[in-house]
Structures are given as structure tokens and as C-alpha cells.
Design a protein around this motif. Structure first.
Motif, PDB file in Angstrom:
ATOM      1  N   ILE A  10       0.843  -1.190   0.000  1.00  0.00           N
ATOM      2  CA  ILE A  10       0.000   0.000   0.000  1.00  0.00           C
ATOM      3  C   ILE A  10       0.879   1.241   0.000  1.00  0.00           C
ATOM      4  N   GLN A  11       0.590   2.158  -0.895  1.00  0.00           N
ATOM      5  CA  GLN A  11       1.321   3.419  -0.925  1.00  0.00           C
ATOM      6  C   GLN A  11       0.712   4.373   0.100  1.00  0.00           C
ATOM      7  N   PRO A  12       1.500   4.816   1.070  1.00  0.00           N
ATOM      8  CA  PRO A  12       0.925   5.680   2.105  1.00  0.00           C
ATOM      9  C   PRO A  12       0.580   7.055   1.552  1.00  0.00           C
ATOM     10  N   PRO A  13      -0.503   7.649   2.026  1.00  0.00           N
ATOM     11  CA  PRO A  13      -0.853   9.005   1.601  1.00  0.00           C
ATOM     12  C   PRO A  13       0.068  10.021   2.261  1.00  0.00           C
ATOM     13  N   ALA A  14       0.167  11.194   1.673  1.00  0.00           N
ATOM     14  CA  ALA A  14       0.937  12.281   2.288  1.00  0.00           C
ATOM     15  C   ALA A  14       0.209  12.762   3.539  1.00  0.00           C
ATOM     16  N   ARG A  15       0.967  13.018   4.597  1.00  0.00           N
ATOM     17  CA  ARG A  15       0.385  13.507   5.843  1.00  0.00           C
ATOM     18  C   ARG A  15       1.350  14.461   6.536  1.00  0.00           C
ATOM     19  N   VAL A  16       0.786  15.452   7.234  1.00  0.00           N
ATOM     20  CA  VAL A  16       1.523  16.329   8.144  1.00  0.00           C
ATOM     21  C   VAL A  16       0.680  16.465   9.406  1.00  0.00           C
ATOM     22  N   SER A  50     -11.904  11.388   5.540  1.00  0.00           N
ATOM     23  CA  SER A  50     -10.890  10.328   5.478  1.00  0.00           C
ATOM     24  C   SER A  50      -9.474  10.888   5.509  1.00  0.00           C
ATOM     25  N   TRP A  51      -9.330  12.186   5.319  1.00  0.00           N
ATOM     26  CA  TRP A  51      -8.019  12.833   5.293  1.00  0.00           C
ATOM     27  C   TRP A  51      -7.564  13.274   6.682  1.00  0.00           C
ATOM     28  N   LEU A  52      -8.335  12.951   7.715  1.00  0.00           N
ATOM     29  CA  LEU A  52      -8.085  13.463   9.062  1.00  0.00           C
ATOM     30  C   LEU A  52      -7.938  12.334  10.075  1.00  0.00           C
ATOM     31  N   SER A  53      -6.904  12.441  10.918  1.00  0.00           N
ATOM     32  CA  SER A  53      -6.785  11.643  12.140  1.00  0.00           C
ATOM     33  C   SER A  53      -6.505  12.617  13.280  1.00  0.00           C
ATOM     34  N   VAL A  54      -6.904  12.243  14.485  1.00  0.00           N
ATOM     35  CA  VAL A  54      -6.756  13.140  15.635  1.00  0.00           C
ATOM     36  C   VAL A  54      -5.924  12.439  16.707  1.00  0.00           C
ATOM     37  N   TYR A  84      -5.530  19.576   2.725  1.00  0.00           N
ATOM     38  CA  TYR A  84      -6.676  19.962   3.544  1.00  0.00           C
ATOM     39  C   TYR A  84      -6.274  20.781   4.771  1.00  0.00           C
ATOM     40  N   ILE A  85      -5.048  21.277   4.810  1.00  0.00           N
ATOM     41  CA  ILE A  85      -4.615  22.058   5.971  1.00  0.00           C
ATOM     42  C   ILE A  85      -5.569  23.216   6.244  1.00  0.00           C
ATOM     43  N   ASP A  86      -5.969  23.922   5.198  1.00  0.00           N
ATOM     44  CA  ASP A  86      -6.836  25.090   5.385  1.00  0.00           C
ATOM     45  C   ASP A  86      -8.170  24.728   6.036  1.00  0.00           C
ATOM     46  N   ARG A  87      -8.593  23.476   5.906  1.00  0.00           N
ATOM     47  CA  ARG A  87      -9.890  23.074   6.455  1.00  0.00           C
ATOM     48  C   ARG A  87      -9.891  23.049   7.979  1.00  0.00           C
TER      49      ARG A  87
END
Length: 220
Positions: A10-16, A50-54, A84-87
Motif C-alpha cells: 500500500i502506498q501511504p498518503p501524504a500527511r503532516v 478520510s483525510w483526518l486523524s486526531v 486539507y490544511i486550510d480546512r
């Protein structure tokens, strides 16, 4: 418990991480669902993101079911797709009520993920309930599926705290559901595998603080 199915890597998605300071005294020790619900009252389109983890909020247990916030710490950390940083930036300046504990969100910083060898997650959940041995075996197979090599630790309970299960399991309450999971430490990760684990997480309910891995905090 069903077996994970081997697939192509699985190719990991970009995350910061987008990190905010928090001003307040305490938050509940088990705050995953309540924190996300409070965030959704500020930004109402986070459900199903789906683009968010806390990350779980760090703090010092006060012995009464709450965590004392540490001063001068970026305690609210959201792992997001950079697109999605701006969100999530409207969180800055918001007041959150987390089961009656009120905290104020401060300014944000965008932080790259650190590809360190040792990572920890406060709680990892999988689809089926399992005892400690079953969970560890399933977790190892799950890591094989995503192509990660690591030494797996499930920390034992530190003491006989009230309500603490003897095998170290933790629970997450979501409305009428009780979700069972375990704390997990992964050691000896390569830089690539460390990024992979942090970007993908392990298991579900990552918006409620489960399966979100970060560098281990130093003791004390």
C-alpha cells in the motif's frame, strides 16, 4: 477473527501534523469521541473526513479520570492530508467543551512527520474483540500486510488503578458502543516504515484518537 488479506504494498498518503496549543486545566482521560464531537461543533464538515486523524491529547493523569494539561505544549494535533490544511485552521481561537472541560485552542503550526525508529499509539482497535494474545498476533499479521517490520510491544498496566483491566486493554465509548483496544509500541522501524505507519495508521476510528502513531514521549 478474520485474517487480513495480502495485497500489493500500500502506498501511504501524504500527511503532516497541524498542531495547536491548548489553554485550560483538564480534559477527560478518555476523550477521543468527545474531542471529535467538540471539533465538529466548530467545523461541521469533519464527519467522514478520510483525510483526518486526531491525536489523543497528552497530559498527566490526576487520579480522578482526567488529564492535567501541560503548559506550553502543542497539545491538539491533527494529522491531515496537506491539501486539507486550510480546512482545520479555523480551530485556532475556538473554545471546546469536552464533556464539560473547557479549553481554548491557540495558534497553529504545521509539523512534518518524524521518521523515528520507535512509535507509540495510545490505543489500537481492530474489527473483532480479542484477548491480548489474539490481538498481538493479528497486529503482527496486519503489519505484514502493509509491509512494515517492527518489534511489537503491548504495554502492561502500570498499576491496579480503579477500572483498569489486568491485560492492559482500553475502551472507547461512542454513544452506546463500547470499543476495546490496546496500547501499542512499535520499535526498530526503518525511516520508510516509520513514515508508512504514521501516514496510514493502524485500525479504525482514527478520528477518535485510535491507531494514530507518534514518536514516543520521553519519561517524566
Amino acid at each position: 477473527m478474520s485474517e487480513p488479506t495480502a495485497t500489493r504494498l500500500i502506498q501511504p498518503p501524504a500527511r503532516v501534523d497541524v498542531a495547536f496549543s491548548l489553554t485550560g486545566e483538564r480534559v477527560p482521560e478518555e476523550h477521543g469521541y468527545a474531542l471529535f464531537a467538540a471539533m465538529c461543533r466548530i467545523i461541521d464538515d469533519l464527519h467522514g473526513a478520510s483525510w483526518l486523524s486526531v491525536h489523543p491529547i497528552p497530559g498527566e493523569p490526576d487520579g480522578d479520570g482526567a488529564l492535567r494539561l501541560r503548559p506550553d505544549e502543542l497539545a491538539l494535533r491533527l494529522r491531515v492530508d496537506p491539501a486539507y490544511i486550510d480546512r482545520v485552521l479555523p480551530m485556532a481561537g475556538a473554545t471546546l467543551s469536552i464533556e464539560g472541560h473547557v479549553v481554548t485552542v491557540g495558534a497553529s503550526r504545521v509539523l512534518p512527520l518524524e521518521p523515528v525508529a520507535d512509535l507509540g499509539a495510545r490505543m489500537v482497535t481492530l474489527k473483532d474483540g480479542a484477548d491480548r494474545q489474539e490481538f498481538e498476533a493479528y497486529l503482527r499479521r496486519r503489519l505484514d500486510v502493509v509491509g512494515v517490520r517492527a518489534s511489537v510491544e503491548i504495554p502492561a498496566p502500570k498499576g491496579a488503578a480503579a477500572g483498569e483491566h489486568p491485560d492492559g486493554r482500553r475502551v472507547l465509548h461512542i454513544r452506546q458502543q463500547t470499543i476495546v483496544g490496546y496500547p501499542v509500541i512499535l520499535r526498530g522501524l526503518s525511516a520508510e516504515d516509520s513514515r508508512r505507519v504514521q501516514c496510514l495508521g493502524i485500525g479504525g476510528r482514527q478520528r477518535f484518537g485510535c491507531g494514530v502513531f507518534a514518536p514516543l514521549r520521553p519519561p517524566g
